[in-house]
Design a protein around this motif. Sequence first.
Motif, PDB file in Angstrom:
ATOM      1  N   UNK A  94      -9.173  -2.787 -15.905  1.00 24.92           N
ATOM      2  CA  UNK A  94      -8.187  -2.509 -14.846  1.00 24.92           C
ATOM      3  C   UNK A  94      -8.534  -1.166 -14.216  1.00 24.92           C
ATOM      4  N   UNK A  95      -8.938  -1.221 -12.959  1.00 27.11           N
ATOM      5  CA  UNK A  95      -9.497  -0.063 -12.274  1.00 27.11           C
ATOM      6  C   UNK A  95      -8.581   0.416 -11.159  1.00 27.11           C
ATOM      7  N   UNK A  96      -8.195   1.685 -11.195  1.00 30.85           N
ATOM      8  CA  UNK A  96      -7.476   2.307 -10.094  1.00 30.85           C
ATOM      9  C   UNK A  96      -8.458   3.090  -9.245  1.00 30.85           C
ATOM     10  N   UNK A  97      -8.199   3.176  -7.944  1.00 30.40           N
ATOM     11  CA  UNK A  97      -9.147   3.884  -7.079  1.00 30.40           C
ATOM     12  C   UNK A  97      -8.437   4.454  -5.854  1.00 30.40           C
ATOM     13  N   UNK A  98      -8.965   5.564  -5.365  1.00 31.16           N
ATOM     14  CA  UNK A  98      -8.539   6.106  -4.076  1.00 31.16           C
ATOM     15  C   UNK A  98      -9.431   5.496  -2.996  1.00 31.16           C
ATOM     16  N   UNK A 122     -12.951  -7.434 -13.389  1.00 29.85           N
ATOM     17  CA  UNK A 122     -12.434  -6.139 -12.955  1.00 29.85           C
ATOM     18  C   UNK A 122     -11.300  -6.369 -11.967  1.00 29.85           C
ATOM     19  N   UNK A 123     -10.104  -5.905 -12.309  1.00 27.14           N
ATOM     20  CA  UNK A 123      -8.956  -5.953 -11.410  1.00 27.14           C
ATOM     21  C   UNK A 123      -8.768  -4.570 -10.813  1.00 27.14           C
ATOM     22  N   UNK A 124      -8.552  -4.498  -9.491  1.00 28.65           N
ATOM     23  CA  UNK A 124      -8.519  -3.222  -8.787  1.00 28.65           C
ATOM     24  C   UNK A 124      -7.139  -2.960  -8.191  1.00 28.65           C
ATOM     25  N   UNK A 125      -6.744  -1.690  -8.244  1.00 25.36           N
ATOM     26  CA  UNK A 125      -5.468  -1.266  -7.665  1.00 25.36           C
ATOM     27  C   UNK A 125      -5.701   0.030  -6.900  1.00 25.36           C
ATOM     28  N   UNK A 126      -5.467  -0.004  -5.570  1.00 24.24           N
ATOM     29  CA  UNK A 126      -5.575   1.230  -4.788  1.00 24.24           C
ATOM     30  C   UNK A 126      -4.281   2.014  -4.942  1.00 24.24           C
ATOM     31  N   UNK A 127      -4.415   3.284  -5.289  1.00 23.53           N
ATOM     32  CA  UNK A 127      -3.252   4.143  -5.481  1.00 23.53           C
ATOM     33  C   UNK A 127      -3.690   5.591  -5.351  1.00 23.53           C
ATOM     34  N   UNK A 137      -1.511   6.716 -18.293  1.00 22.00           N
ATOM     35  CA  UNK A 137      -0.612   7.118 -19.376  1.00 22.00           C
ATOM     36  C   UNK A 137       0.275   5.967 -19.837  1.00 22.00           C
ATOM     37  N   UNK A 138       0.640   5.096 -18.909  1.00 22.34           N
ATOM     38  CA  UNK A 138       1.493   3.950 -19.243  1.00 22.34           C
ATOM     39  C   UNK A 138       0.677   2.718 -19.615  1.00 22.34           C
ATOM     40  N   UNK A 139      -0.658   2.888 -19.729  1.00 20.93           N
ATOM     41  CA  UNK A 139      -1.581   1.833 -20.165  1.00 20.93           C
ATOM     42  C   UNK A 139      -1.584   0.641 -19.206  1.00 20.93           C
ATOM     43  N   UNK A 140      -1.335   0.912 -17.935  1.00 24.24           N
ATOM     44  CA  UNK A 140      -1.453  -0.126 -16.906  1.00 24.24           C
ATOM     45  C   UNK A 140      -2.834  -0.107 -16.249  1.00 24.24           C
ATOM     46  N   UNK A 141      -3.581   0.989 -16.460  1.00 22.11           N
ATOM     47  CA  UNK A 141      -4.945   1.130 -15.969  1.00 22.11           C
ATOM     48  C   UNK A 141      -5.852   1.553 -17.116  1.00 22.11           C
ATOM     49  N   UNK A 142      -7.115   1.141 -17.027  1.00 18.61           N
ATOM     50  CA  UNK A 142      -8.106   1.551 -18.024  1.00 18.61           C
ATOM     51  C   UNK A 142      -8.947   2.713 -17.531  1.00 18.61           C
ATOM     52  N   UNK A 143      -9.178   2.775 -16.239  1.00 18.40           N
ATOM     53  CA  UNK A 143      -9.972   3.857 -15.658  1.00 18.40           C
ATOM     54  C   UNK A 143      -9.447   4.115 -14.256  1.00 18.40           C
ATOM     55  N   UNK A 144      -9.514   5.372 -13.825  1.00 22.16           N
ATOM     56  CA  UNK A 144      -8.994   5.771 -12.515  1.00 22.16           C
ATOM     57  C   UNK A 144     -10.047   6.597 -11.793  1.00 22.16           C
ATOM     58  N   UNK A 145     -10.195   6.347 -10.506  1.00 20.08           N
ATOM     59  CA  UNK A 145     -11.055   7.162  -9.642  1.00 20.08           C
ATOM     60  C   UNK A 145     -10.136   7.978  -8.758  1.00 20.08           C
ATOM     61  N   UNK A 146     -10.117   9.288  -8.972  1.00 21.01           N
ATOM     62  CA  UNK A 146      -9.105  10.144  -8.355  1.00 21.01           C
ATOM     63  C   UNK A 146      -9.759  11.311  -7.641  1.00 21.01           C
ATOM     64  N   UNK A 147      -8.972  11.945  -6.759  1.00 26.09           N
ATOM     65  CA  UNK A 147      -9.392  13.201  -6.162  1.00 26.09           C
ATOM     66  C   UNK A 147      -9.291  14.294  -7.215  1.00 26.09           C
ATOM     67  N   UNK A 267     -14.226  16.568  -4.324  1.00 28.13           N
ATOM     68  CA  UNK A 267     -14.638  15.983  -5.602  1.00 28.13           C
ATOM     69  C   UNK A 267     -13.924  14.662  -5.856  1.00 28.13           C
ATOM     70  N   UNK A 268     -14.638  13.743  -6.472  1.00 26.85           N
ATOM     71  CA  UNK A 268     -14.022  12.521  -6.999  1.00 26.85           C
ATOM     72  C   UNK A 268     -14.364  12.435  -8.483  1.00 26.85           C
ATOM     73  N   UNK A 269     -13.333  12.242  -9.286  1.00 21.01           N
ATOM     74  CA  UNK A 269     -13.510  12.178 -10.729  1.00 21.01           C
ATOM     75  C   UNK A 269     -13.086  10.814 -11.259  1.00 21.01           C
ATOM     76  N   UNK A 270     -13.700  10.419 -12.342  1.00 15.45           N
ATOM     77  CA  UNK A 270     -13.232   9.269 -13.111  1.00 15.45           C
ATOM     78  C   UNK A 270     -12.398   9.785 -14.274  1.00 15.45           C
ATOM     79  N   UNK A 271     -11.283   9.130 -14.543  1.00 15.59           N
ATOM     80  CA  UNK A 271     -10.432   9.506 -15.668  1.00 15.59           C
ATOM     81  C   UNK A 271     -10.076   8.270 -16.479  1.00 15.59           C
TER      82      UNK A 271
END
Length: 298
Positions: A94-98, A122-127, A137-147, A267-271
């Motif tokens: 489950x991937x979050x991305x900007x 891979x399921x994607x969520x733009x946020x 933190x709520x275990x709804x995503x496995x990895x996040x691509x953030x600013x 910068x873009x980071x993976x978390x």
Amino acid sequence: MELRLLHYFVTLAEELHFGRAAHRLCISQPPLSVAIKQLEGQLQAQLFERSSKGVRLTAAGAHLLTKARQLLALSHQAAQETRDVAQGTRGHLRLGFVGSSLYRGLPQALELMQQSHPQVRVDMLEANSAEQIQGLQQMRLDVALVHSIQPPEGIASQLIVEEPFVVCLPEQHALCGASSIDLAELRHDRLILFSNLVSPTYHQRIYEMCLAHGFAPEVRHEVRHWLSVISLVSLGQGVALVPAALERVGLPRLAFRPLRGEHPHSEMLAMWRSAPDNPLVQALLVHMHQAARQLDSE
């Protein structure tokens, strides 16, 4: 029913001979006989007819044989898939991305991921960045691509892309003729800025860049997405400071120019959660770095 008993039953049903079945199972004949009686007792049904002429299945035994083979096959499949997930060759990520990550190698990384891990979905969520951190933190995503943002406790991070800010201008702007722009030259322009509510780090960074060059920017619009920023610029609503990757968007009626001098970078980071370890996250990170390097070399 124990899978062991079903395995013994299927073997005997295929051999119809206690001696040969026991040999296949690498056991002696008495434990096999005990196991079959135990299974018949659990089911309250006779599974085999035994006579001097040999062994044959009863109607109940023939019915169970089909079901037992299905159950054993499902058990084998479940075990294999569990091993695959543990080894990172199968599973669900489950991937979050900007939005800007779409121009920073994410599509290329997903293509590489599909090639190396064809059994991974891979399921994607733009946020925005804050929403993604909450999703981790709520275990709804496995990895996040953030600013650029400080990761909270329990969240690991890794820098994926670092690039300069550039000036985004409407094509009719007077500064389009310049090869590069001093930030102070934008003091009289209206600025289109990323929302402080969505990404306070970016908002503050751009604002401080302007202050360092002697002016407080006149903010015309604050929006939630980088694509909205450059779209408003293309409509002549103002100018913007954007990550260099947005030059790849290809939106018409825009001009991009580098800034002169030294400035903070975008910068873009993976978390991801520090524990438990997820091999699929690490596989995606490898592909993200690979895709970013490919874009840099183009």
